[in-house]
Write a protein that holds these residues in place. Sequence first.
Motif, PDB file in Angstrom:
ATOM      1  N   PHE A  99       0.923  -1.296  -0.055  1.00 13.95           N
ATOM      2  CA  PHE A  99      -0.075  -0.006  -0.037  1.00 13.95           C
ATOM      3  C   PHE A  99       0.655   1.274  -0.027  1.00 13.95           C
ATOM      4  O   PHE A  99       0.471   2.258   0.451  1.00 13.95           O
ATOM      5  N   SER A 100       2.270   1.223  -0.359  1.00  8.57           N
ATOM      6  CA  SER A 100       2.875   2.324  -0.758  1.00  8.57           C
ATOM      7  C   SER A 100       3.341   2.664  -2.071  1.00  8.57           C
ATOM      8  O   SER A 100       4.311   3.579  -2.034  1.00  8.57           O
ATOM      9  N   GLY A 101       3.074   1.919  -3.100  1.00  9.60           N
ATOM     10  CA  GLY A 101       3.617   1.957  -4.306  1.00  9.60           C
ATOM     11  C   GLY A 101       2.930   2.460  -5.529  1.00  9.60           C
ATOM     12  O   GLY A 101       1.983   3.048  -4.951  1.00  9.60           O
ATOM     13  N   ALA A 102       3.291   2.342  -6.485  1.00 10.20           N
ATOM     14  CA  ALA A 102       2.611   2.882  -7.750  1.00 10.20           C
ATOM     15  C   ALA A 102       1.202   2.528  -7.916  1.00 10.20           C
ATOM     16  O   ALA A 102       0.218   3.060  -8.306  1.00 10.20           O
ATOM     17  N   LEU A 103       1.134   0.862  -7.496  1.00 14.84           N
ATOM     18  CA  LEU A 103      -0.151   0.498  -7.762  1.00 14.84           C
ATOM     19  C   LEU A 103      -1.230   1.006  -6.804  1.00 14.84           C
ATOM     20  O   LEU A 103      -2.248   1.357  -7.124  1.00 14.84           O
ATOM     21  N   PHE A 104      -0.925   1.169  -5.277  1.00 15.07           N
ATOM     22  CA  PHE A 104      -1.768   1.861  -4.527  1.00 15.07           C
ATOM     23  C   PHE A 104      -1.999   3.429  -5.222  1.00 15.07           C
ATOM     24  O   PHE A 104      -3.261   3.718  -4.906  1.00 15.07           O
ATOM     25  N   ARG A 105      -0.985   4.008  -5.464  1.00 10.18           N
ATOM     26  CA  ARG A 105      -1.517   5.646  -6.092  1.00 10.18           C
ATOM     27  C   ARG A 105      -2.178   5.377  -7.338  1.00 10.18           C
ATOM     28  O   ARG A 105      -3.120   6.314  -7.307  1.00 10.18           O
ATOM     29  N   ALA A 106      -1.938   4.622  -8.025  1.00 12.99           N
ATOM     30  CA  ALA A 106      -2.860   4.336  -9.559  1.00 12.99           C
ATOM     31  C   ALA A 106      -4.462   4.063  -8.886  1.00 12.99           C
ATOM     32  O   ALA A 106      -5.183   4.488  -9.223  1.00 12.99           O
ATOM     33  N   ALA A 107      -4.488   3.160  -7.968  1.00 18.89           N
ATOM     34  CA  ALA A 107      -5.919   2.785  -7.477  1.00 18.89           C
ATOM     35  C   ALA A 107      -6.481   3.894  -6.572  1.00 18.89           C
ATOM     36  O   ALA A 107      -7.770   4.101  -6.825  1.00 18.89           O
ATOM     37  N   LEU A 108      -5.903   4.744  -5.807  1.00 16.11           N
ATOM     38  CA  LEU A 108      -6.408   5.755  -5.082  1.00 16.11           C
ATOM     39  C   LEU A 108      -6.791   6.983  -6.497  1.00 16.11           C
ATOM     40  O   LEU A 108      -7.701   7.346  -6.183  1.00 16.11           O
ATOM     41  N   ALA A 109      -6.198   6.941  -7.334  1.00 19.14           N
ATOM     42  CA  ALA A 109      -6.669   7.998  -8.241  1.00 19.14           C
ATOM     43  C   ALA A 109      -7.885   7.649  -8.899  1.00 19.14           C
ATOM     44  O   ALA A 109      -8.713   8.276  -9.403  1.00 19.14           O
ATOM     45  N   LEU A 110      -7.818   6.110  -9.399  1.00 18.16           N
ATOM     46  CA  LEU A 110      -9.346   5.864  -9.806  1.00 18.16           C
ATOM     47  C   LEU A 110     -10.396   6.002  -8.722  1.00 18.16           C
ATOM     48  O   LEU A 110     -11.595   6.172  -8.975  1.00 18.16           O
ATOM     49  N   TRP A 111     -10.252   5.726  -7.406  1.00 18.50           N
ATOM     50  CA  TRP A 111     -11.282   5.942  -6.420  1.00 18.50           C
ATOM     51  C   TRP A 111     -11.724   6.957  -6.189  1.00 18.50           C
ATOM     52  O   TRP A 111     -13.021   7.403  -6.271  1.00 18.50           O
ATOM     53  N   VAL A 112     -10.601   8.032  -6.441  1.00 14.60           N
ATOM     54  CA  VAL A 112     -11.220   9.499  -6.267  1.00 14.60           C
ATOM     55  C   VAL A 112     -12.149   9.882  -7.504  1.00 14.60           C
ATOM     56  O   VAL A 112     -13.033  10.718  -7.549  1.00 14.60           O
ATOM     57  N   ALA A 113     -11.567   9.559  -8.712  1.00 16.78           N
ATOM     58  CA  ALA A 113     -12.436   9.742  -9.877  1.00 16.78           C
ATOM     59  C   ALA A 113     -13.721   9.221  -9.882  1.00 16.78           C
ATOM     60  O   ALA A 113     -14.630   9.694 -10.322  1.00 16.78           O
ATOM     61  N   ALA A 114     -13.811   8.016  -9.501  1.00 17.07           N
ATOM     62  CA  ALA A 114     -15.209   7.183  -9.393  1.00 17.07           C
ATOM     63  C   ALA A 114     -16.324   7.837  -8.301  1.00 17.07           C
ATOM     64  O   ALA A 114     -17.328   7.508  -8.417  1.00 17.07           O
ATOM     65  N   ALA A 115     -15.596   8.609  -7.367  1.00 19.04           N
ATOM     66  CA  ALA A 115     -16.474   9.242  -6.307  1.00 19.04           C
ATOM     67  C   ALA A 115     -17.289  10.058  -7.018  1.00 19.04           C
ATOM     68  O   ALA A 115     -18.603  10.506  -6.700  1.00 19.04           O
ATOM     69  N   SER A 116     -16.891  10.766  -8.022  1.00 21.39           N
ATOM     70  CA  SER A 116     -17.602  11.795  -8.947  1.00 21.39           C
ATOM     71  C   SER A 116     -18.238  11.397 -10.257  1.00 21.39           C
ATOM     72  O   SER A 116     -18.648  12.043 -10.909  1.00 21.39           O
ATOM     73  N   GLU A 117     -17.825  10.101 -10.683  1.00 22.02           N
ATOM     74  CA  GLU A 117     -18.139   9.491 -11.982  1.00 22.02           C
ATOM     75  C   GLU A 117     -18.818   8.397 -11.716  1.00 22.02           C
ATOM     76  O   GLU A 117     -18.545   7.313 -11.583  1.00 22.02           O
ATOM     77  N   PRO A 118     -20.281   8.471 -11.936  1.00 23.41           N
ATOM     78  CA  PRO A 118     -21.130   7.259 -11.500  1.00 23.41           C
ATOM     79  C   PRO A 118     -20.853   6.024 -12.434  1.00 23.41           C
ATOM     80  O   PRO A 118     -20.805   4.720 -11.980  1.00 23.41           O
TER      81      PRO A 118
END
Length: 200
Positions: A102-121
């Motif tokens: 939970f500290s590498g590129a995979l986690f950062r990429a997943a987080l970027a998608l989670w944030v986008a998903a919060a506002s894109e149904p």
Amino acid sequence: MTTTATREPQQDRSRATRARLLEAAITCLAELGYPASTVAVVAERAGVSRGAAQHHFRTRDALFTAALDHVTAVRGAELRHELEQTPERDTGAVVDLVFNLFSGALFRAALALWVAAASEPQLRGQIISLEARMGRDIHRVVVELLDADESTPGVRECVQATLDLARGLGLANLLTDDSGRRNRIARQWSRLLSAGLDRS
């Protein structure tokens, strides 16, 4: 006439192109975030044409969810390989592996998608489904790594707490290097986890 011999190199090239796109998608998400990671940007990073990218993935969301799924599966396989190399279950080493996940590129990429998903149904539906499956898969791998018996009361919660703690520490590490504090917490959590798994 297409022969099996000519189809196989084409299939190999197609698989290689797909793999490059998936890896590039994760890198772009981790480095640039969701808004800037267009299909054209990912294709350029992968060294393929935009048309080739769209041949494999019809939409940007399809590309990113496939990338997250693919790289998570690869990381799970790597964790299992590490499990095979360490027959003795050292709780501290497992905690370090999980925290690093939970500290590498995979986690950062997943987080970027989670944030986008919060506002894109439309994206949200895909990510919720993918995240649920990924969560189960990662939980199962950590159970294996810890050689934990989840039929024992409290053990499942200990495993889940390890994952939740790792995720929170990963967030804390996004803006500044938080490795010193994370390492101290990892040592303390390893002791608590060993007690929770009845290994004290």
